[in-house]
Scaffold this active site. Structure first.
Site, mmCIF file in Angstrom:
data_model
loop_
_atom_site.group_PDB
_atom_site.id
_atom_site.type_symbol
_atom_site.label_atom_id
_atom_site.label_comp_id
_atom_site.label_asym_id
_atom_site.label_seq_id
_atom_site.Cartn_x
_atom_site.Cartn_y
_atom_site.Cartn_z
ATOM 1 N N HIS A 120 -3.310 -5.655 2.398
ATOM 2 C CA HIS A 120 -3.001 -5.815 3.973
ATOM 3 C C HIS A 120 -3.539 -7.185 4.276
ATOM 4 O O HIS A 120 -4.086 -8.010 3.578
ATOM 5 C CB HIS A 120 -3.736 -4.695 4.489
ATOM 6 C CG HIS A 120 -3.038 -3.350 4.368
ATOM 7 N ND1 HIS A 120 -1.664 -2.929 4.681
ATOM 8 C CD2 HIS A 120 -3.820 -2.368 3.692
ATOM 9 C CE1 HIS A 120 -1.901 -1.543 4.376
ATOM 10 N NE2 HIS A 120 -2.871 -1.181 3.623
ATOM 11 N N CYS B 263 0.646 -1.259 -0.140
ATOM 12 C CA CYS B 263 0.072 -0.012 -0.338
ATOM 13 C C CYS B 263 0.773 1.088 0.101
ATOM 14 O O CYS B 263 1.353 1.709 -1.052
ATOM 15 C CB CYS B 263 -0.829 0.010 1.168
ATOM 16 S SG CYS B 263 -2.301 1.022 0.871
HETATM 17 N N1 GLN Z 1 -1.945 6.858 2.752
HETATM 18 C C1 GLN Z 1 -2.008 5.968 1.339
HETATM 19 C C2 GLN Z 1 -3.384 6.150 0.897
HETATM 20 O O1 GLN Z 1 -4.396 6.432 1.670
HETATM 21 C C3 GLN Z 1 -1.716 4.663 1.630
HETATM 22 C C4 GLN Z 1 -2.694 3.836 2.806
HETATM 23 C C5 GLN Z 1 -2.182 2.534 3.383
HETATM 24 O O2 GLN Z 1 -0.892 2.283 3.184
HETATM 25 N N2 GLN Z 1 -3.114 1.542 3.694
HETATM 26 O O3 GLN Z 1 -3.521 5.787 -0.184
#
Ligand code: GLN
Length: 242
Positions: free
Chosen positions: A194, A93
């Site tokens: 995740h 992510c």
């Molecule tokens: N901040 C990034 C987004 O909102 C990544 C979020 C994350 O790592 N779950 O896309």
């Protein structure tokens, strides 16, 4: 044999227990009598040249803003050179987004990334949240499935040098429109999944380990492990989402 793993920004990038991915790689190596050396590298730390797998978890825009200059300016030369030499990378992510050319959050300035994946990311208003089911498009692993959980505002788009990790069967994936999830290029892998990702997707953990070992010691095929528990969890996740 030994595998050196560098965990990038473990103190900042660990959304949804993403560091659990490290535990899976370590255990699956130890169960095969492969030694593991684990090195953390956060803001201000140099990265060693002698690393076989780099891992970076997910994080909110705030943490990404905090570390991006360090990632690119302080660690960039070593990390880009490592990627060019075929070192294995896994980014989840927010980590995935910063492996690309840039990540543009919705209301703050654009963050330059490493460019070790030919992708770019721009945040949208709606967050993509929920369970995800993906059909692999990785050579040699076609049609295997990946399950996980996503929560991101970023929409990631692939350039011509990156290939999707898989096709979205359920969920949003890279951008909620082109039905792709994740990206890979050489031995660099990025995904929005995740979970953490690897406990329920052991084949991907072994793929990363095999590529790291083969790069270091010549072609290696890992002996199979008893993945009955992991497969049960994987099947349950598919049941829940379909
Ligand atoms: N901040 C990034 C987004 O909102 C990544 C979020 C994350 O790592 N779950 O896309």
């Amino acid at each position: 044999m030994e595998i050196v793993i560098c965990h990038l920004y473990p103190d900042l990038m660990n959304l949804y227990g993403d560091k659990g991915n490290i535990f899976v790689i370590v255990k699956r190596a130890e169960w095969r009598d492969i030694d593991i050396k684990l090195i953390p590298a956060s803001i201000g730390d140099n990265v060693s040249e002698d690393v076989d797998i780099f891992f970076m978890g997910g994080g909110q825009d705030r943490e990404q803003r905090l570390l991006a200059p360090d990632l690119v300016d302080k660690k960039g030369v070593s990390l880009i050179s490592a990627a060019e030499k075929g070192v294995v990378f896994l980014g989840i992510c927010g980590g995935y987004q910063l492996f690309g050319h840039y990540y543009k959050p919705e209301n703050t300035p654009r963050l330059d990334g490493l460019g070790i994946l030919d992708v770019y990311t721009e945040a949208g208003e709606k967050r993509f949240i929920g369970n995800v089911l993906v059909k692999s498009m990785i050579d040699g692993y076609k049609d295997l499935t990946l399950v996980g959980f996503e929560n991101h505002s970023g929409r990631t788009y692939l350039g011509k040098n990156a290939r999707p990790v898989g096709e979205v069967m359920r969920g949003y994936g890279n951008n909620g429109s082109d039905k792709t999830e994740g990206a890979w290029q050489n031995n660099v892998f990025g995904t929005y999944l995740h979970g953490p990702l690897l406990p329920k997707n052991p084949w991907l953990a072994d793929l990363l380990l095999e590529r790291a070992l083969s790069r270091k010691y010549g072609e290696i095929k890992l002996s199979p492990l008893d993945d009955s528990l992991e497969s049960k969890a994987h099947k349950k996740a598919i049941e829940i989402i379909t």
